[in-house]
Design a protein around this motif. Structure first.
Motif, PDB file in Angstrom:
ATOM      1  N   UNK A 149      11.494  -6.047   9.130  1.00  0.00           N
ATOM      2  CA  UNK A 149      10.851  -7.322   8.831  1.00  0.00           C
ATOM      3  C   UNK A 149      11.169  -8.303   9.955  1.00  0.00           C
ATOM      4  N   UNK A 150      10.787  -7.921  11.146  1.00  0.00           N
ATOM      5  CA  UNK A 150      11.007  -8.769  12.314  1.00  0.00           C
ATOM      6  C   UNK A 150       9.861  -8.538  13.293  1.00  0.00           C
ATOM      7  N   UNK A 151       9.928  -9.188  14.430  1.00  0.00           N
ATOM      8  CA  UNK A 151       8.786  -9.202  15.358  1.00  0.00           C
ATOM      9  C   UNK A 151       8.981  -8.304  16.579  1.00  0.00           C
ATOM     10  N   UNK A 152       9.940  -7.391  16.525  1.00  0.00           N
ATOM     11  CA  UNK A 152      10.289  -6.663  17.735  1.00  0.00           C
ATOM     12  C   UNK A 152       9.602  -5.311  17.886  1.00  0.00           C
ATOM     13  N   UNK A 153       8.877  -4.889  16.870  1.00  0.00           N
ATOM     14  CA  UNK A 153       8.084  -3.661  16.981  1.00  0.00           C
ATOM     15  C   UNK A 153       8.896  -2.391  17.129  1.00  0.00           C
ATOM     16  N   UNK A 154      10.079  -2.341  16.558  1.00  0.00           N
ATOM     17  CA  UNK A 154      10.926  -1.157  16.665  1.00  0.00           C
ATOM     18  C   UNK A 154      10.406  -0.047  15.754  1.00  0.00           C
ATOM     19  N   UNK A 173      21.240  12.510  -1.923  1.00  0.00           N
ATOM     20  CA  UNK A 173      20.638  11.182  -2.043  1.00  0.00           C
ATOM     21  C   UNK A 173      20.175  10.703  -0.667  1.00  0.00           C
ATOM     22  N   UNK A 174      19.347   9.656  -0.664  1.00  0.00           N
ATOM     23  CA  UNK A 174      18.847   9.094   0.584  1.00  0.00           C
ATOM     24  C   UNK A 174      19.062   7.592   0.618  1.00  0.00           C
ATOM     25  N   UNK A 175      18.444   6.954   1.622  1.00  0.00           N
ATOM     26  CA  UNK A 175      18.633   5.518   1.818  1.00  0.00           C
ATOM     27  C   UNK A 175      17.310   4.846   2.176  1.00  0.00           C
ATOM     28  N   UNK A 176      17.146   3.641   1.664  1.00  0.00           N
ATOM     29  CA  UNK A 176      16.066   2.768   2.129  1.00  0.00           C
ATOM     30  C   UNK A 176      16.724   1.566   2.799  1.00  0.00           C
ATOM     31  N   UNK A 177      16.319   1.283   4.023  1.00  0.00           N
ATOM     32  CA  UNK A 177      16.938   0.205   4.797  1.00  0.00           C
ATOM     33  C   UNK A 177      15.868  -0.791   5.214  1.00  0.00           C
ATOM     34  N   UNK A 178      16.129  -2.059   4.930  1.00  0.00           N
ATOM     35  CA  UNK A 178      15.264  -3.145   5.393  1.00  0.00           C
ATOM     36  C   UNK A 178      16.071  -3.962   6.397  1.00  0.00           C
ATOM     37  N   UNK A 179      15.511  -4.122   7.594  1.00  0.00           N
ATOM     38  CA  UNK A 179      16.237  -4.788   8.681  1.00  0.00           C
ATOM     39  C   UNK A 179      15.481  -6.032   9.125  1.00  0.00           C
TER      40      UNK A 179
END
Length: 309
Positions: A48-53, A77-83
């Motif tokens: 959720x940023x503007x860097x296009x990664x 199990x797994x992970x959901x990551x919001x950066x």
């Protein structure tokens, strides 16, 4: 724990003379990360940023770290990551390290703190390898441990937390690009023995000054005769900013990481603020946009902002 929100600080690697072995955490800027534990083994990355990664886990710094943790622990199990990144990639302020360290720290918290700090550093280094081609820990260690850290060894991992002097950091990030990989390629492959001896003295003096809280010793040890003379040519106005900072009362400083950011250490907040304004003015004069930060050394590193059980 099902969900965690963390605040991941920027870091200043090398601290002038300690190439790849010294680093410190600062308060500003910082990234925000949210990690959720999933019932299925997938890894989901959202930016959720503007860097296009990239959000492909195999091509994302945080994703690679989580993959290695998942494989090592044989997780189902797994992970959901919001950066939400506020540390701009390529700034020299530990942007990739923040994502890598944040992923390792957050996953460990969700899993019940089963990893040691050394193990978190170990897994986070896979992210740095993806970002720069080298598994170095000088940014990751202070991010996870807080304060100033010495990386005695990366293999095996041997991290020594040092004291946190009551000092301020003035930093400027000129909006020019310096890739870590490029900054490494231009370094000399051979150095003179006399330069190595001087550098060893500076590193020993800096570590001693930090441990003894000897501010004058810290100041006169912030000198680099090997890396800075080469890398500084990639950063416009570096010499002018350094000279003016010292004249204004800075203890010393130099290139943050591989650049292009420049940092200076001061005893007083007002001095740091004055230097930061001067830094911006220098870049304004040549029409180069810049971001400035004034911060104390961050003794904590990554902070938990929110937990959900």
């Amino acid at each position: 724990m099902k969900k965690i929100k963390i605040k991941v600080p920027a870091t200043v690697a090398n601290m002038v003379c300690g190439f790849d072995i010294l680093g410190m955490a600062i308060h500003e800027p910082y990234d925000e990360m949210e990690l959720k534990l999933l019932d299925s083994p997938e890894i989901i990355i959202k930016h959720e940023d503007r860097f296009g990664l990239s959000e492909d886990p195999s091509n994302n710094v945080a994703g690679v770290v989580l993959q290695h943790i998942q494989q090592h622990l044989k997780l189902t199990t797994g992970f959901e990551v919001t950066i939400r990144k506020h540390i701009k990639p390529g700034s020299g302020l530990g942007s990739s390290a923040a994502s890598a360290a944040g992923a390792a720290f957050g996953a460990n918290a969700l899993l019940g703190n089963i990893l040691s700090k050394e193990e978190m550093v170990h897994f986070a280094m896979f992210g740095e390898e993806l970002a720069s081609g080298v598994r170095h820990a000088d940014n990751i260690a202070p991010c996870i441990y807080g304060g100033i850290t010495l990386v005695k060894s990366s293999s095996p991992i041997d991290i020594i937390p040092l004291n946190t002097p009551d000092l301020f950091v003035a930093a400027v990030h000129p909006q020019v690009e310096v890739k870590t990989s490029d900054a490494r390629q231009i370094l000399k492959k051979n150095i003179l023995l006399k330069d190595a001896i001087e550098q060893w003295g500076n590193i020993a003096g800096l570590v001693t000054g930090i441990l003894k809280n000897d501010i004058p010793l810290i100041g006169r040890s912030l000198n680099d005769v090997i890396i800075e003379p080469v890398r500084s040519i990639l950063i416009p106005k570096f010499e002018e900013i350094k000279a003016k900072s010292l004249k204004m009362g800075a203890l010393g400083g130099g290139i943050s990481g591989s650049g292009p950011s420049i940092f200076m250490l001061t005893e007083r907040k007002q001095t740091a603020q004055d230097i930061a304004r001067m830094m911006k003015s220098v870049y304004d004069d040549i029409e180069v946009e810049s971001l400035i930060y004034v911060s104390k050394i961050n003794p904590v590193g990554i902070e938990i902002v929110e937990k959900e059980y």
